[in-house]
Motif scaffolding. Structure first.
Motif, PDB file in Angstrom:
ATOM      1  N   GLU A 257      -5.894  16.127   6.354  1.00  0.00           N
ATOM      2  CA  GLU A 257      -5.867  14.774   5.817  1.00  0.00           C
ATOM      3  C   GLU A 257      -5.277  14.812   4.405  1.00  0.00           C
ATOM      4  N   ASN A 258      -4.672  13.714   3.976  1.00  0.00           N
ATOM      5  CA  ASN A 258      -4.062  13.645   2.651  1.00  0.00           C
ATOM      6  C   ASN A 258      -4.539  12.413   1.896  1.00  0.00           C
ATOM      7  N   LEU A 259      -4.910  12.604   0.650  1.00  0.00           N
ATOM      8  CA  LEU A 259      -5.065  11.501  -0.299  1.00  0.00           C
ATOM      9  C   LEU A 259      -4.076  11.775  -1.436  1.00  0.00           C
ATOM     10  N   PHE A 260      -3.141  10.878  -1.603  1.00  0.00           N
ATOM     11  CA  PHE A 260      -2.035  11.106  -2.532  1.00  0.00           C
ATOM     12  C   PHE A 260      -2.179  10.153  -3.714  1.00  0.00           C
ATOM     13  N   LEU A 261      -2.353  10.703  -4.907  1.00  0.00           N
ATOM     14  CA  LEU A 261      -2.516   9.910  -6.124  1.00  0.00           C
ATOM     15  C   LEU A 261      -1.227   9.904  -6.926  1.00  0.00           C
ATOM     16  N   GLN A 262      -0.673   8.733  -7.151  1.00  0.00           N
ATOM     17  CA  GLN A 262       0.519   8.598  -7.993  1.00  0.00           C
ATOM     18  C   GLN A 262       0.076   8.434  -9.444  1.00  0.00           C
ATOM     19  N   ILE A 263       0.685   9.203 -10.341  1.00  0.00           N
ATOM     20  CA  ILE A 263       0.261   9.167 -11.738  1.00  0.00           C
ATOM     21  C   ILE A 263       1.298   8.513 -12.632  1.00  0.00           C
ATOM     22  N   TYR A 264       2.563   8.933 -12.554  1.00  0.00           N
ATOM     23  CA  TYR A 264       3.630   8.270 -13.298  1.00  0.00           C
ATOM     24  C   TYR A 264       4.745   7.901 -12.334  1.00  0.00           C
ATOM     25  N   GLY A 265       5.436   6.810 -12.648  1.00  0.00           N
ATOM     26  CA  GLY A 265       6.560   6.410 -11.813  1.00  0.00           C
ATOM     27  C   GLY A 265       6.124   5.794 -10.497  1.00  0.00           C
ATOM     28  N   LYS A 266       7.087   5.596  -9.616  1.00  0.00           N
ATOM     29  CA  LYS A 266       6.826   4.988  -8.313  1.00  0.00           C
ATOM     30  C   LYS A 266       7.436   5.852  -7.225  1.00  0.00           C
ATOM     31  N   LYS A 267       6.825   5.766  -6.043  1.00  0.00           N
ATOM     32  CA  LYS A 267       7.380   6.458  -4.888  1.00  0.00           C
ATOM     33  C   LYS A 267       7.294   5.530  -3.682  1.00  0.00           C
ATOM     34  N   ARG A 268       8.338   5.536  -2.893  1.00  0.00           N
ATOM     35  CA  ARG A 268       8.294   4.829  -1.610  1.00  0.00           C
ATOM     36  C   ARG A 268       7.836   5.830  -0.557  1.00  0.00           C
ATOM     37  N   CYS A 269       6.748   5.501   0.112  1.00  0.00           N
ATOM     38  CA  CYS A 269       6.172   6.380   1.121  1.00  0.00           C
ATOM     39  C   CYS A 269       6.295   5.696   2.482  1.00  0.00           C
ATOM     40  N   THR A 312       9.667   3.594  14.616  1.00  0.00           N
ATOM     41  CA  THR A 312       9.078   2.483  13.865  1.00  0.00           C
ATOM     42  C   THR A 312       8.188   3.053  12.768  1.00  0.00           C
ATOM     43  N   ALA A 313       8.029   2.314  11.689  1.00  0.00           N
ATOM     44  CA  ALA A 313       7.357   2.872  10.520  1.00  0.00           C
ATOM     45  C   ALA A 313       6.567   1.820   9.771  1.00  0.00           C
ATOM     46  N   ILE A 314       5.652   2.304   8.934  1.00  0.00           N
ATOM     47  CA  ILE A 314       4.976   1.471   7.947  1.00  0.00           C
ATOM     48  C   ILE A 314       5.275   2.079   6.584  1.00  0.00           C
ATOM     49  N   ASP A 315       5.233   1.276   5.524  1.00  0.00           N
ATOM     50  CA  ASP A 315       5.586   1.833   4.223  1.00  0.00           C
ATOM     51  C   ASP A 315       4.866   1.133   3.086  1.00  0.00           C
ATOM     52  N   ALA A 316       4.894   1.791   1.936  1.00  0.00           N
ATOM     53  CA  ALA A 316       4.320   1.241   0.705  1.00  0.00           C
ATOM     54  C   ALA A 316       5.022   1.876  -0.481  1.00  0.00           C
ATOM     55  N   VAL A 317       5.110   1.132  -1.572  1.00  0.00           N
ATOM     56  CA  VAL A 317       5.542   1.685  -2.853  1.00  0.00           C
ATOM     57  C   VAL A 317       4.287   1.926  -3.668  1.00  0.00           C
ATOM     58  N   VAL A 318       4.003   3.192  -3.953  1.00  0.00           N
ATOM     59  CA  VAL A 318       2.800   3.511  -4.719  1.00  0.00           C
ATOM     60  C   VAL A 318       3.163   3.600  -6.194  1.00  0.00           C
ATOM     61  N   GLU A 319       2.278   3.051  -7.020  1.00  0.00           N
ATOM     62  CA  GLU A 319       2.462   2.986  -8.462  1.00  0.00           C
ATOM     63  C   GLU A 319       1.362   3.783  -9.150  1.00  0.00           C
ATOM     64  N   PRO A 320       1.449   3.983 -10.469  1.00  0.00           N
ATOM     65  CA  PRO A 320       0.436   4.777 -11.162  1.00  0.00           C
ATOM     66  C   PRO A 320      -0.991   4.307 -10.871  1.00  0.00           C
ATOM     67  N   GLY A 321      -1.829   5.243 -10.478  1.00  0.00           N
ATOM     68  CA  GLY A 321      -3.216   4.951 -10.163  1.00  0.00           C
ATOM     69  C   GLY A 321      -3.478   4.673  -8.698  1.00  0.00           C
ATOM     70  N   ASP A 322      -2.434   4.386  -7.919  1.00  0.00           N
ATOM     71  CA  ASP A 322      -2.607   4.141  -6.490  1.00  0.00           C
ATOM     72  C   ASP A 322      -2.924   5.446  -5.763  1.00  0.00           C
ATOM     73  N   VAL A 323      -3.768   5.332  -4.743  1.00  0.00           N
ATOM     74  CA  VAL A 323      -4.061   6.468  -3.869  1.00  0.00           C
ATOM     75  C   VAL A 323      -3.661   6.081  -2.450  1.00  0.00           C
ATOM     76  N   LEU A 324      -2.809   6.868  -1.845  1.00  0.00           N
ATOM     77  CA  LEU A 324      -2.369   6.619  -0.476  1.00  0.00           C
ATOM     78  C   LEU A 324      -3.071   7.585   0.459  1.00  0.00           C
ATOM     79  N   TYR A 325      -3.728   7.035   1.490  1.00  0.00           N
ATOM     80  CA  TYR A 325      -4.336   7.874   2.516  1.00  0.00           C
ATOM     81  C   TYR A 325      -3.320   8.118   3.624  1.00  0.00           C
ATOM     82  N   ILE A 326      -2.998   9.386   3.868  1.00  0.00           N
ATOM     83  CA  ILE A 326      -2.080   9.787   4.927  1.00  0.00           C
ATOM     84  C   ILE A 326      -2.879  10.607   5.940  1.00  0.00           C
ATOM     85  N   PRO A 327      -3.160  10.063   7.121  1.00  0.00           N
ATOM     86  CA  PRO A 327      -3.928  10.821   8.119  1.00  0.00           C
ATOM     87  C   PRO A 327      -3.173  12.062   8.579  1.00  0.00           C
TER      88      PRO A 327
END
Length: 341
Positions: A257-269, A312-327
């Motif tokens: 399992e993954n919990l991904f924390l963005q700290i600086y900048g942005k990422k498209r996941c 087919t896909a789902i997506d999000a742009v994560v910003e500083p402080g966001d946590v993305l759960y990736i199963p």
């Protein structure tokens, strides 16, 4: 600790913490294909954070032409990113970090974005100057690629591969953080498209005392509560990622399992459910690129990979402080925002 703003076009991108996997490694595969692996980012230093735990195979109904859902255009709203892709996407849902709704979604193995977790607030002081002083190891692992894509490979598998036509897609070396910044500056000046990416554990021997204290100040209480509520295994992974803007980690899946924390900048996941494996054309098991897609999303070869039309896909742009759960077993494609002027 003195905090200085990041300067120029530098960002900080990722830390990775993990949880020990429990259970069996399970693969779905066609007669001649399997699954694939990978992950990263780059042009402003960025820092992200992943937490891995037990495994579970799940699916999610996402946009598809046959489902009747509104697929929409995938090129709108992403002006900060280079990539323009051929497949439809729908947004990943967002929840407050400690809400019961969030826990319920994670228990079902559905990707979500968590807001206001405050897990790694201490890292907001990790500027480039601070890291130069406190990330002291001379043996940090750095990858160098002639393109923005970092198609990672298993170095142990690479030693024993019988495929004589295969060669590593990038170089791997060791250097200090100061040397890494110098290398990045030189590549930015050269402007030839070559990129570097740093990956290291936050081990005690790699850090000065101030940064060791920072690591101890992560909000592990929240993390342990999450682990207990979700019956995950023990935390086991600790990885710090630093790179340049516009860089891509091609689609891959992980067995934890993954919990991904963005700290600086942005990422498209961009995430793909496990059911998409037959459309993503993974490299064969035991190949150095095992668990990674063979398809170049920037320029897909539909003659070689015709079923990629069906992905087919789902997506999000994560910003500083966001946590993305990736199963676990969910494919994920990670793109850092492009260079800032």
């Amino acid at each position: 600790m003195t905090q200085r703003p990041l300067t120029g076009n530098m960002l900080i991108d990722g830390i990775l913490f993990g949880v020990k996997e429990c259970g069996l490694r399970v693969f779905k595969m066609s007669s001649d294909k399997t699954w694939s692996f990978k992950m990263l980012s780059l042009d402003m230093i960025i820092i992200a954070l992943l937490v891995w735990a037990t495994q579970r195979t799940v699916g999610l109904e996402v946009c598809s032409q046959r489902s009747g859902k509104n697929c929409g255009a995938n090129t709108n709203g992403y002006s900060e990113f280079i990539g323009r892709y051929t497949f439809p996407t729908t947004p990943i849902e967002t929840f407050e970090c400690k809400s019961e709704e969030a826990i319920a979604e994670i228990k079902k193995g559905i990707p979500i974005v968590l807001k206001n977790c405050h897990f790694g607030d201490i890292t907001q002081g990790w500027t480039t100057e601070y890291l130069k002083e406190n990330l002291i190891s001379p043996n940090l692992t750095v990858y160098k690629s002639a393109t923005r894509r970092f198609l990672f490979y298993n170095r142990e598998s690479a030693k024993t591969t019988v495929n004589t036509s295969w060669s590593p897609p990038h170089n791997v070396t060791e250097m200090s953080f100061v040397q890494f910044l110098h290398e990045m500056d030189e590549l930015e000046s050269a402007g030839n498209g070559t990129k570097v990416y740093l990956q290291t554990g936050l081990e005690k021997e790699f850090l000065n005392s101030d940064m060791q204290d920072d690591v101890l100040m992560f909000n592990t209480k929240w993390l342990k509560e999450m682990k207990e509520k979700l019956s995950w295994g023990r935390l086991d992974v600790n990885l710090f990622l630093v790179g340049m803007g516009g860089v891509v980690t091609p689609a891959h899946y992980d067995i934890m399992e993954n919990l991904f924390l963005q700290i600086y900048g942005k990422k498209r996941c961009i995430l793909f459910s496990p059911e998409n494996y037959k459309f993503l054309y993974p490299y064969p098991v035991y190949h150095p690129h095992d668990r990674q897609t063979q398809v170049n999303f920037d320029s897909p070869d539909f003659e070689r990979f015709p079923k990629f039309h069906n992905v087919t896909a789902i997506d999000a742009v994560v910003e500083p402080g966001d946590v993305l759960y990736i199963p676990n077993y969910w494919w994920h494609y990670i793109e850092s925002e492009k260079d800032r002027k």
